[in-house]
Design a protein around this motif. Structure first.
Motif, mmCIF file in Angstrom:
data_model
loop_
_atom_site.group_PDB
_atom_site.id
_atom_site.type_symbol
_atom_site.label_atom_id
_atom_site.label_comp_id
_atom_site.label_asym_id
_atom_site.label_seq_id
_atom_site.Cartn_x
_atom_site.Cartn_y
_atom_site.Cartn_z
ATOM 1 N N PRO A 112 -1.041 -8.882 4.201
ATOM 2 C CA PRO A 112 -0.873 -7.625 4.831
ATOM 3 C C PRO A 112 0.126 -7.143 5.974
ATOM 4 O O PRO A 112 0.829 -8.191 6.615
ATOM 5 N N SER A 113 0.200 -6.017 5.959
ATOM 6 C CA SER A 113 1.286 -5.478 7.099
ATOM 7 C C SER A 113 0.979 -4.333 7.764
ATOM 8 O O SER A 113 0.403 -3.224 6.968
ATOM 9 N N MET A 114 1.032 -4.169 8.971
ATOM 10 C CA MET A 114 0.211 -2.804 9.674
ATOM 11 C C MET A 114 1.533 -1.993 10.599
ATOM 12 O O MET A 114 2.465 -2.669 10.941
ATOM 13 N N VAL A 115 1.303 -0.686 10.421
ATOM 14 C CA VAL A 115 2.220 0.421 11.176
ATOM 15 C C VAL A 115 1.154 1.386 11.421
ATOM 16 O O VAL A 115 0.184 1.731 11.011
ATOM 17 N N TRP A 116 1.574 2.040 12.489
ATOM 18 C CA TRP A 116 0.694 3.224 13.129
ATOM 19 C C TRP A 116 0.950 4.463 11.818
ATOM 20 O O TRP A 116 2.084 4.487 11.414
ATOM 21 N N LEU A 132 -2.724 0.113 6.988
ATOM 22 C CA LEU A 132 -2.572 -1.437 6.343
ATOM 23 C C LEU A 132 -2.115 -1.524 5.085
ATOM 24 O O LEU A 132 -2.601 -0.880 4.014
ATOM 25 N N SER A 133 -0.902 -2.063 4.651
ATOM 26 C CA SER A 133 -0.527 -2.318 3.472
ATOM 27 C C SER A 133 -0.857 -3.720 2.843
ATOM 28 O O SER A 133 -0.784 -4.448 3.757
ATOM 29 N N LEU A 134 -1.299 -4.164 1.672
ATOM 30 C CA LEU A 134 -1.628 -5.271 1.152
ATOM 31 C C LEU A 134 -1.046 -5.495 -0.511
ATOM 32 O O LEU A 134 -0.544 -4.781 -0.788
ATOM 33 N N ARG A 135 -0.750 -6.846 -0.565
ATOM 34 C CA ARG A 135 -0.276 -7.164 -1.832
ATOM 35 C C ARG A 135 -1.523 -7.418 -2.839
ATOM 36 O O ARG A 135 -2.508 -8.284 -2.582
ATOM 37 N N ALA A 136 -1.458 -6.549 -3.790
ATOM 38 C CA ALA A 136 -2.683 -6.634 -4.445
ATOM 39 C C ALA A 136 -2.349 -7.237 -5.622
ATOM 40 O O ALA A 136 -1.176 -6.943 -6.401
ATOM 41 N N ARG A 275 7.080 -5.927 3.811
ATOM 42 C CA ARG A 275 7.151 -5.834 5.207
ATOM 43 C C ARG A 275 7.257 -4.364 6.083
ATOM 44 O O ARG A 275 8.604 -4.106 6.067
ATOM 45 N N PHE A 276 6.451 -3.661 6.154
ATOM 46 C CA PHE A 276 6.533 -2.329 6.731
ATOM 47 C C PHE A 276 6.983 -2.029 8.126
ATOM 48 O O PHE A 276 6.406 -3.161 9.061
#
Length: 496
Positions: A112-116, A132-136, A275-276
């Protein structure tokens, strides 16, 4: 002094019920023609009855089922043997026979990667909304980008919103305009620049469309039919063009319904480890970039995704002598007027790169080598650097004995990130007994965290299967990294 992150206990597991439409392509023209012939042999009554069954069984599982089936029929239309006008019901049914459901996260939901979130309106006081972005990963081990949304409250407690049942792919649009100078530079970097390329580019203006490029490439290759060298160059030129494209979701689709599925020739086997980062340009404009790894089943390609609203996305190739390997992570702003990126070209060390052009990277500088026992095998970043008053905070991953992955941290100088201010001798996070078992055992891994108040929120993958969150107090972490801490061990953060 050592420091440890505190686990929150939140776990995001893959949900096999989240399915989206995908083309069902048999890859066999004769079988395709036979299926079309069988459907066209049905009476209108039989067609209507079968279509009712399809809609009843699948309509509640998807948004806009009929729109997708009609689009799929249009893609199959060239296989029809006549120009006979078909009923709308028959067109829909033919589309259904060449459509399948794909469970995008049936195998794993990780890295996962987090950004506001760009929209912070209607958020309670003290709360902040995040993406939250994730690799599915689903059938065939094909990876895509999935999204979740949530909040962090005034006490740094993480609140995840339950995702929608629906998943939707975007409309895919070719890059509307290519600029000749940039395109030819990319061809040169790909070693596709020669006299044949000049013939295929001849007649194109300083700006051209993909359709114009395809037309001129087709015209030249038809003149040199069966010439392997011409076919190779043509394939490379078109692959480059098709790897630069745009995606657009409907405004009425919630963020967690949006899925970025592999599209270009570089991505046929997956989009991996996005990677955001929220990037602020010198003029104050904000763009969300994500570096990711495109995989075609044989070779990996670093690529770049850009969006301002998470509705419209632009996908571009990255080029240059140092665009290699995995794990590229962009700094959230320019440093001394230049773009900056962390990378790992040799598979084991962390490098720093600068460039005047976001899409071309030509030089690198080694800044961090594996030094401690838990990173002897390999060292890399766990997302984009995070700016603090003390320096650039970089989460790292280290691989040690028995291929065990752990998460650590490094602090780099704000004005000159090639200078390492401090690094952790022991990991912030290592797999515990609940995180060791999964698709890839003994792995914790992140693609980027956030600082909220005095807490660093680390979303992380558990054994390449599911995802969770850990928290660490930032002042305490910086104190250890700068060497200002005391000798005793500290465990900080929150639990939830």
């Amino acid at each position: 002094m050592s420091i440890r992150a505190t686990r929150t206990g939140i776990v995001l597991r893959p949900d096999p019920t989240r399915v989206l439409f995908r083309p069902f392509d048999l890859g066999n023209t004769m079988r395709t023609l036979k299926i079309i012939a069988r459907v066209n042999a049905m009476t209108e009554g039989e067609v209507a009855q079968k279509l009712i069954e399809v809609v009843r069984e699948f309509g509640s599982r998807h948004h806009k089922l009929e729109r997708y089936l009609l689009n799929r029929f249009d893609q199959m239309r060239p296989h029809l043997l006549t120009d006979e006008v078909l009923s709308p019901e028959r067109m829909l049914l033919l589309g259904a026979y060449f459509t399948m459901e794909y469970s995008l996260e049936s195998a794993a939901l990780f890295n996962p990667s987090m950004v506001w979130h760009p929209d912070q309106s209607n958020v309670p006081p003290g709360f902040k909304r995040f993406i939250l972005s994730l690799r599915a990963t689903g059938e065939g081990h094909i990876s895509s980008i999935s999204f979740r949304m949530g909040y962090i409250d005034q006490d740094s407690k993480i609140i995840l919103r339950k995702p929608s049942r629906y998943v939707t792919s975007p409309d895919i649009m070719p890059n509307p305009i290519f600029y000749r100078g940039s395109f030819e530079r990319k061809l040169y970097e790909l070693r596709l620049s020669n006299s044949i390329t000049e013939k295929m580019m001849f007649g194109l203006g300083e700006e051209f469309t993909q359709q114009e490029l395809e037309a001129t490439v087709k015209r030249i290759t038809s003149q040199y039919r069966y010439n392997a060298e011409y076919e190779t160059i043509a394939g490379g030129i078109l692959a480059l063009a098709r790897s630069n494209y745009e995606l657009h979701f409907d405004n009425d689709e919630s963020l967690d319904e949006r899925c970025i599925f592999p599209t270009s020739p570089n991505e046929t086997n997956g989009i991996e480890d996005a990677r955001f980062v929220q990037f602020t340009d010198d003029n104050g404009e904000v763009t969300y970039y994500a570096t990711y790894t495109a995989y075609n089943g044989r070779v990996t390609f670093p690529q770049l995704l850009a969006t301002t609203d998470f509705i419209h996305f632009r996908i571009s190739t990255l080029n240059g002598a140092e665009v290699q390997n995995k794990g590229m992570a962009l700094f959230p702003r320019k440093i001394n007027g230049r773009y900056a990126m962390l990378s790992r070209q040799d598979g084991e060390n962390i490098y720093l790169m600068y460039s005047d052009d976001l899409y071309f990277w030509q030089a690198k500088e080694l800044i961090v080598k594996p030094t401690y026992h838990w990173e002897y095998v390999q060292l890399g970043n766990c997302g984009s650097p995070i700016e603090t008053e003390s320096g650039w905070l970089v989460l790292t991953h280290g691989v040690g004995a028995m291929r065990k992955y752990s998460i650590g941290a490094v602090l780099l100088d704000l004005e000159d990130p090639s200078k390492v201010i401090g690094r952790l001798k022991e990991p912030l996070l290592s797999p515990d007994e609940n995180e060791r078992e999964g698709y890839v055992p003994n792995v914790v891994y992140s693609c980027g965290g956030l600082i909220h108040h005095d807490n660093l929120i680390i979303p992380y993958a558990m054994a390449d299967y599911a995802s969770s969150f850990a928290v660490v107090n930032v002042p305490d972490l910086l104190q250890v990294l700068t060497g200002a801490g005391k000798a005793e061990e500290v465990a900080v953060g929150i639990s939830g």
